[in-house]
Structures are given as C-alpha cells and as structure tokens.
Scaffold this active site. Structure first.
Site, PDB file in Angstrom:
ATOM      1  N   GLU A  50       0.764  -1.184  -0.056  1.00 52.92           N
ATOM      2  CA  GLU A  50       0.164   0.054  -0.037  1.00 52.92           C
ATOM      3  C   GLU A  50       0.823   1.431  -0.095  1.00 52.92           C
ATOM      4  O   GLU A  50       1.658   1.441   0.780  1.00 52.92           O
ATOM      5  CB  GLU A  50      -0.949  -0.084   1.214  1.00 52.92           C
ATOM      6  CG  GLU A  50      -1.918   1.279   1.480  1.00 52.92           C
ATOM      7  CD  GLU A  50      -2.496   1.318   2.530  1.00 52.92           C
ATOM      8  OE1 GLU A  50      -3.519   2.121   2.582  1.00 52.92           O
ATOM      9  OE2 GLU A  50      -2.320   0.073   3.497  1.00 52.92           O
ATOM     10  N   ASP A  61      -5.304   8.799   9.897  1.00 51.93           N
ATOM     11  CA  ASP A  61      -3.972   8.444  10.152  1.00 51.93           C
ATOM     12  C   ASP A  61      -3.555   9.027  11.651  1.00 51.93           C
ATOM     13  O   ASP A  61      -3.753   9.840  11.912  1.00 51.93           O
ATOM     14  CB  ASP A  61      -3.082   8.860   8.998  1.00 51.93           C
ATOM     15  CG  ASP A  61      -3.186   8.372   7.770  1.00 51.93           C
ATOM     16  OD1 ASP A  61      -3.213   6.777   7.702  1.00 51.93           O
ATOM     17  OD2 ASP A  61      -3.498   9.086   6.809  1.00 51.93           O
TER      18      ASP A  61
END
Length: 269
Positions: A50, A61
C-alpha cells in the site's frame, strides 16, 4: 474478469495463508528511498504494498503516518513524482501496488488523470479513505474503466446502510478497520473484531483485509480463519524516522527483517 488483486488473494488462500500488505509513505524521506524500501519488501515475499500519497489533512491516520506525510511534503514530493518513480520500476518490483490517496487529493489532481497514471505506473487498485458513500458507485465505474480495483474502508462503526453501499462498489478487497480510531500500533485486537468480520463475510465474497493497530506476529495468528489479509502501516513507517542519510542500509535491513517476520506469521498462522 478476476483482477490482479483478487488473484493475489486467491493465491494466498490456496497456500493456506494470509496475504500480507505493508504500507509505505511515498517520498519519506525521498522517493528514491521509497523505491528501495519497496524492493526490500519485495525480496521478503510480501503480497501487496500500500503506497500512501501524502496530503496535508490526514483523516484516519495516527501520529506516525501523519508525521511521515509531513516529512514527505516538506521534502517536495508530488503526485507526478510518485507516479514517475513507480513507472520506472513497474516491471521490476513484483508485489501488487495499491495507492492510498484522499478523494480530495485525487479530485484536485483530476480523478480520471489520477486513475490513468496509476494504471500506467503499475498500480492495480486505489484505496480512497474519504470517498463519500453516495459517490462511490460513480467512482467505482471510472476506476474499473481504468483497469483498477476500488478498495474502500469499513469500520466497526460504519452504519449498516453504508456498509451495503460500500461492499457493492468495492472490488479487490475490503479494507476492514480493526478498531474505532486512527492508525497506530496496539497491544491487542478488539474482541469485537471477529463479529465485525463475520458480519462482513455474510455480505460479500470480496476478500477481507484487516488494518489499523496490527504490528505483531501473534496478532496475525488471531486473524486466521477470519480474514484473508493483513495490513501493517505504523509499525513499518515508524522505522522511516531513523533514516539520517548515513544509516540507509541498516534501516532497510531492519524494515526487511520485520517484514520477513510478518510474512512468516501469515504463512504459519
């Protein structure tokens, strides 16, 4: 027609193992190092990689990946530079590449242009963490036209109606968030995760890959028979903080050793 990503998960299943997908931030500390890390991961037998496209307003995140994004942006990384670098090695690096980019970032760049360049640069799918549910069908169609899979995220808190829309437009795999929260390493997995995965399995035949909070081999073992793949981000990215220009080989070896331990856990679990 089965996609490259779907075939990768089928291959892992035939081998009675989980597919392993590490996350790297493109451009941290520089795009050349990113490609070297991808090569190192490739040598350890990871199934997919990824690739995070840095943007200034990360949504889900945690602090480790946020800091990585800011370092990359501070060093001048751009979407074009990422695609150019991966295009140069698209026939050399074996693991399937998946982009992780904000919908807002793709929209500003030009959705069709982003998808076209991703395909040309050797990517097989796109993860879009902030894709609005009511727009996912249209984006999924455009993504398929570009020869890519559209991968979307489902969390334990995703409303059932939205889950239904997501799995209908999702292909390649479903990104199953293990916890309600941001990315980051955790000591254990949420005990409710098994039920979450069981519910998703009843709604789709698309492979289920679990991310957020996974960092240890013993956590991988807990997912055997419940998920099809494992995604690891912060445990990889935090090692990028150690790059200082003079320890490149040491850090690359540390990342490779960690990836090897997780690949082995996916095989032995």
């Amino acid at each position: 027609m089965s996609s490259t990503i779907a075939e990768t998960f089928k291959s892992a299943k035939r081998g009675n193992r989980l597919a392993f997908m590490p996350f790297v931030t493109a451009g941290d500390p520089d795009i050349g190092t990113t490609i070297d890390v991808v090569r190192a991961l490739s040598e350890q037998g990871v199934d997919l990689i990824e690739v995070g496209f840095p943007y200034s307003d990360p949504i889900a995140d945690g602090p480790v990946i946020q800091a990585s994004y800011f370092r990359a942006l501070g060093n001048g990384i751009t979407i074009d530079r990422i695609f150019d670098a991966f295009a140069e090695v698209k026939d050399e690096v074996k693991p399937v590449r998946v982009s992780m980019a904000s919908f807002s970032l793709m929209h500003r760049y030009g959705l069709e242009k982003f998808l076209r360049r991703a395909s040309e640069s050797g990517f097989s799918g796109c993860i879009i963490p902030d894709l609005p549910g009511d727009e996912s069908a249209e984006v999924a169609e455009r993504t398929r036209e570009a020869g890519l899979d559209l991968i979307q995220l489902v969390s334990p808190l995703t409303p059932p109606a939205r889950v239904e829309r997501i799995v209908k437009s999702c292909s390649g795999f479903v990104y199953c968030i293990s916890v309600a929260g941001t990315t980051g390493e955790r000591d254990g997995l949420d005990p409710k995760l098994a039920g979450h995965l069981k519910t998703l399995r009843e709604k789709t035949d698309v492979p289920l890959a679990v991310g957020f909070g996974i960092s240890k081999p013993d956590q991988v073992a807990m997912l055997k028979g419940q998920a099809d793949g494992v995604i690891v981000g912060s445990a990889i990215v935090r090692r990028f903080e150690k790059f200082d220009g003079g320890n490149r080989d040491v850090v690359l070896e540390e990342i490779a050793d960690y990836a090897k331990s997780m690949v082995e856990a996916c095989r032995d679990s």
